[in-house]
Design a protein around this motif. Structure first.
Motif, PDB file in Angstrom:
ATOM      1  N   GLY A  86      -4.055  17.374  -6.647  1.00 53.52           N
ATOM      2  CA  GLY A  86      -3.674  18.255  -5.547  1.00 53.52           C
ATOM      3  C   GLY A  86      -4.093  17.800  -4.169  1.00 53.52           C
ATOM      4  O   GLY A  86      -3.776  18.460  -3.174  1.00 53.52           O
ATOM      5  N   SER A  87      -4.800  16.674  -4.070  1.00 54.97           N
ATOM      6  CA  SER A  87      -5.238  16.214  -2.746  1.00 54.97           C
ATOM      7  C   SER A  87      -4.026  15.767  -1.935  1.00 54.97           C
ATOM      8  O   SER A  87      -2.980  15.419  -2.472  1.00 54.97           O
ATOM      9  N   SER A  88      -4.161  15.785  -0.620  1.00 55.24           N
ATOM     10  CA  SER A  88      -3.048  15.399   0.256  1.00 55.24           C
ATOM     11  C   SER A  88      -3.559  14.532   1.392  1.00 55.24           C
ATOM     12  O   SER A  88      -4.761  14.488   1.674  1.00 55.24           O
ATOM     13  N   LEU A  89      -2.639  13.862   2.041  1.00 57.87           N
ATOM     14  CA  LEU A  89      -2.963  12.950   3.135  1.00 57.87           C
ATOM     15  C   LEU A  89      -2.462  13.521   4.447  1.00 57.87           C
ATOM     16  O   LEU A  89      -1.398  14.130   4.512  1.00 57.87           O
ATOM     17  N   SER A  90      -3.206  13.302   5.499  1.00 56.60           N
ATOM     18  CA  SER A  90      -2.829  13.813   6.815  1.00 56.60           C
ATOM     19  C   SER A  90      -1.736  12.952   7.443  1.00 56.60           C
ATOM     20  O   SER A  90      -1.509  11.807   7.044  1.00 56.60           O
ATOM     21  N   HIS A  91      -1.044  13.517   8.424  1.00 60.49           N
ATOM     22  CA  HIS A  91       0.024  12.808   9.127  1.00 60.49           C
ATOM     23  C   HIS A  91      -0.522  11.542   9.780  1.00 60.49           C
ATOM     24  O   HIS A  91      -1.595  11.551  10.399  1.00 60.49           O
ATOM     25  N   ASN A  92       0.176  10.446   9.633  1.00 60.60           N
ATOM     26  CA  ASN A  92      -0.177   9.134  10.186  1.00 60.60           C
ATOM     27  C   ASN A  92      -1.362   8.468   9.480  1.00 60.60           C
ATOM     28  O   ASN A  92      -1.880   7.458   9.977  1.00 60.60           O
ATOM     29  N   TYR A  93      -1.779   8.993   8.334  1.00 60.06           N
ATOM     30  CA  TYR A  93      -2.862   8.343   7.594  1.00 60.06           C
ATOM     31  C   TYR A  93      -2.412   6.929   7.218  1.00 60.06           C
ATOM     32  O   TYR A  93      -1.306   6.739   6.695  1.00 60.06           O
ATOM     33  N   PRO A  94      -3.240   5.916   7.478  1.00 59.36           N
ATOM     34  CA  PRO A  94      -2.816   4.538   7.230  1.00 59.36           C
ATOM     35  C   PRO A  94      -2.869   4.160   5.748  1.00 59.36           C
ATOM     36  O   PRO A  94      -3.924   4.222   5.117  1.00 59.36           O
ATOM     37  N   CYS A  95      -1.734   3.785   5.201  1.00 58.09           N
ATOM     38  CA  CYS A  95      -1.650   3.322   3.823  1.00 58.09           C
ATOM     39  C   CYS A  95      -0.867   2.011   3.797  1.00 58.09           C
ATOM     40  O   CYS A  95      -0.180   1.674   4.763  1.00 58.09           O
ATOM     41  N   TYR A  96      -0.944   1.309   2.680  1.00 54.78           N
ATOM     42  CA  TYR A  96      -0.297   0.005   2.574  1.00 54.78           C
ATOM     43  C   TYR A  96       0.558  -0.069   1.320  1.00 54.78           C
ATOM     44  O   TYR A  96       0.120   0.322   0.238  1.00 54.78           O
ATOM     45  N   VAL A  97       1.775  -0.550   1.500  1.00 55.09           N
ATOM     46  CA  VAL A  97       2.645  -0.823   0.370  1.00 55.09           C
ATOM     47  C   VAL A  97       2.578  -2.316   0.081  1.00 55.09           C
ATOM     48  O   VAL A  97       2.463  -3.135   1.000  1.00 55.09           O
ATOM     49  N   THR A  98       2.622  -2.666  -1.197  1.00 58.73           N
ATOM     50  CA  THR A  98       2.551  -4.069  -1.592  1.00 58.73           C
ATOM     51  C   THR A  98       3.619  -4.357  -2.642  1.00 58.73           C
ATOM     52  O   THR A  98       4.007  -3.480  -3.416  1.00 58.73           O
ATOM     53  N   GLY A  99       4.096  -5.604  -2.655  1.00 58.66           N
ATOM     54  CA  GLY A  99       5.075  -5.976  -3.655  1.00 58.66           C
ATOM     55  C   GLY A  99       5.788  -7.273  -3.322  1.00 58.66           C
ATOM     56  O   GLY A  99       5.547  -7.893  -2.277  1.00 58.66           O
ATOM     57  N   TRP A 100       6.690  -7.635  -4.220  1.00 56.57           N
ATOM     58  CA  TRP A 100       7.481  -8.857  -4.074  1.00 56.57           C
ATOM     59  C   TRP A 100       8.941  -8.517  -3.791  1.00 56.57           C
ATOM     60  O   TRP A 100       9.846  -9.289  -4.118  1.00 56.57           O
ATOM     61  N   GLY A 101       9.193  -7.372  -3.199  1.00 55.96           N
ATOM     62  CA  GLY A 101      10.562  -6.940  -2.928  1.00 55.96           C
ATOM     63  C   GLY A 101      11.210  -7.742  -1.816  1.00 55.96           C
ATOM     64  O   GLY A 101      10.618  -8.646  -1.222  1.00 55.96           O
ATOM     65  N   ARG A 102      12.465  -7.367  -1.519  1.00 59.48           N
ATOM     66  CA  ARG A 102      13.189  -8.049  -0.446  1.00 59.48           C
ATOM     67  C   ARG A 102      12.468  -7.853   0.881  1.00 59.48           C
ATOM     68  O   ARG A 102      11.907  -6.793   1.141  1.00 59.48           O
ATOM     69  N   LEU A 103      12.512  -8.868   1.716  1.00 53.16           N
ATOM     70  CA  LEU A 103      11.816  -8.819   3.000  1.00 53.16           C
ATOM     71  C   LEU A 103      12.497  -7.861   3.972  1.00 53.16           C
ATOM     72  O   LEU A 103      11.882  -7.373   4.903  1.00 53.16           O
ATOM     73  N   TYR A 104      13.792  -7.610   3.741  1.00 54.65           N
ATOM     74  CA  TYR A 104      14.558  -6.617   4.504  1.00 54.65           C
ATOM     75  C   TYR A 104      15.848  -6.378   3.729  1.00 54.65           C
ATOM     76  O   TYR A 104      16.179  -7.141   2.792  1.00 54.65           O
ATOM     77  N   SER A 105      16.591  -5.332   4.082  1.00 57.21           N
ATOM     78  CA  SER A 105      17.822  -5.013   3.349  1.00 57.21           C
ATOM     79  C   SER A 105      18.771  -6.208   3.322  1.00 57.21           C
ATOM     80  O   SER A 105      19.124  -6.744   4.374  1.00 57.21           O
ATOM     81  N   GLY A 106      19.153  -6.613   2.138  1.00 54.71           N
ATOM     82  CA  GLY A 106      20.048  -7.747   1.997  1.00 54.71           C
ATOM     83  C   GLY A 106      19.369  -9.093   2.171  1.00 54.71           C
ATOM     84  O   GLY A 106      20.013 -10.132   2.071  1.00 54.71           O
ATOM     85  N   GLY A 107      18.076  -9.083   2.436  1.00 52.40           N
ATOM     86  CA  GLY A 107      17.347 -10.322   2.674  1.00 52.40           C
ATOM     87  C   GLY A 107      16.833 -10.954   1.396  1.00 52.40           C
ATOM     88  O   GLY A 107      17.086 -10.475   0.290  1.00 52.40           O
ATOM     89  N   PRO A 108      16.085 -12.047   1.532  1.00 52.52           N
ATOM     90  CA  PRO A 108      15.578 -12.762   0.361  1.00 52.52           C
ATOM     91  C   PRO A 108      14.433 -12.019  -0.316  1.00 52.52           C
ATOM     92  O   PRO A 108      13.719 -11.243   0.317  1.00 52.52           O
ATOM     93  N   GLN A 109      14.294 -12.259  -1.608  1.00 51.90           N
ATOM     94  CA  GLN A 109      13.179 -11.709  -2.372  1.00 51.90           C
ATOM     95  C   GLN A 109      11.922 -12.488  -2.018  1.00 51.90           C
ATOM     96  O   GLN A 109      11.948 -13.717  -1.901  1.00 51.90           O
ATOM     97  N   ALA A 110      10.829 -11.775  -1.833  1.00 49.62           N
ATOM     98  CA  ALA A 110       9.561 -12.452  -1.545  1.00 49.62           C
ATOM     99  C   ALA A 110       9.078 -13.183  -2.791  1.00 49.62           C
ATOM    100  O   ALA A 110       9.222 -12.681  -3.911  1.00 49.62           O
TER     101      ALA A 110
END
Length: 262
Positions: free
Chosen positions: A140-164
């Protein structure tokens, strides 16, 4: 009005959680960059015939990912992965023994929520300085607005772009529900069981699915607050359409019960 969206298919101490031996570089990441190797030691690559999604090691023999990632019969997870094109030495490859999808997941309705699954591994990961579990938030915990978080992965660098090929990270500030659910943002597609983060130039993209949204707590530990779920169908970097994550804090009872029963 139905919003077009797409799910993102793509393609510490060793004895504790959420404390990387190689702290991540969080000083200047805005639109994304290559992560410091092994600084997100709970990040896994989920693979069948090829890498398909990300995920999070939450116990030596348990991985958390997105329900929409589970489309094949056989999977393995790779831990201590950084460069997909190179065998660097510390990687661990473990087969998946059980795949448990949340019972309320509806693959025809990603915006209905419950996009979460647990994978029990056939063997326990060897925990070391490059492989460590993430901490989970309190129920039930929640995060405040603008709380800094990080996404990580090997997904595309941008829409239609190359896979990392090398693990990427990007700063995604949290967008609180009262903002994300506005009619000119995600509207009714934003549920209280989700976390909105990023938006515009900051987002996850195809191939990042199932991976962690990691947020550092006041205690210095990193908690995985979200499971990467979907972005707007018009593109990963659409204004007022932050990346949507399954809110882990809403599923702690299900996670605990599932792990205890299996």
């Amino acid at each position: 009005m139905e919003l077009a969206l797409v799910v993102l298919l793509g393609v510490t101490a060793v004895c504790g959680c959420g404390m990387p031996s190689y702290p991540p570089n969080t000083n200047r990441v805005v639109n994304g960059e290559e992560a410091r190797p092994y600084s997100w030691p709970w990040q896994i690559s989920l693979e069948s015939f090829f890498p398909t999604c990300g995920g999070t090691l939450i116990a030596p023999n348990w991985v958390m990912t997105a329900a929409h990632c589970i489309t094949f019969h056989t999977y393995r997870v790779v831990l201590a992965e950084h460069d997909m094109d190179t065998v660097e030495g510390p990687e661990q490859s473990l087969r998946v023994d059980k795949m448990i999808i949340h019972p309320k997941w509806n693959k025809s309705c990603p915006s209905c929520g419950n996009d979460i699954a647990l994978l029990k591994l056939q063997a326990r990961a060897v925990l070391n300085d490059k492989v460590q579990p993430a901490c989970l938030p309190k129920q039930g915990s929640s995060l405040s607005h603008n709380y800094p978080c990080y996404v990580t992965g090997w997904g595309r660098l941008y829409s239609g772009g190359p896979q990392a090929t090398k693990l990427q990270q990007a700063l995604l500030p949290v967008v609180e529900h009262s903002v994300c659910s506005r009619s000119d943002w995600w509207g009714g597609s934003a549920k209280t069981t989700m976390v909105c983060a990023g938006g515009d130039s900051e987002s996850a993209c195809h191939g990042d699915s199932g991976g962690p949204l990691s947020c550092q707590g006041k205690d210095g530990k990193w908690y995985v607050e979200g499971v990467t779920s979907f972005v707007d169908g018009r593109g990963c970097n659409t204004a007022k359409r932050p990346t949507m994550f399954t809110r882990v804090a809403s599923f702690i009872p299900w996670i605990s019960e599932t792990m205890a029963k299996n």
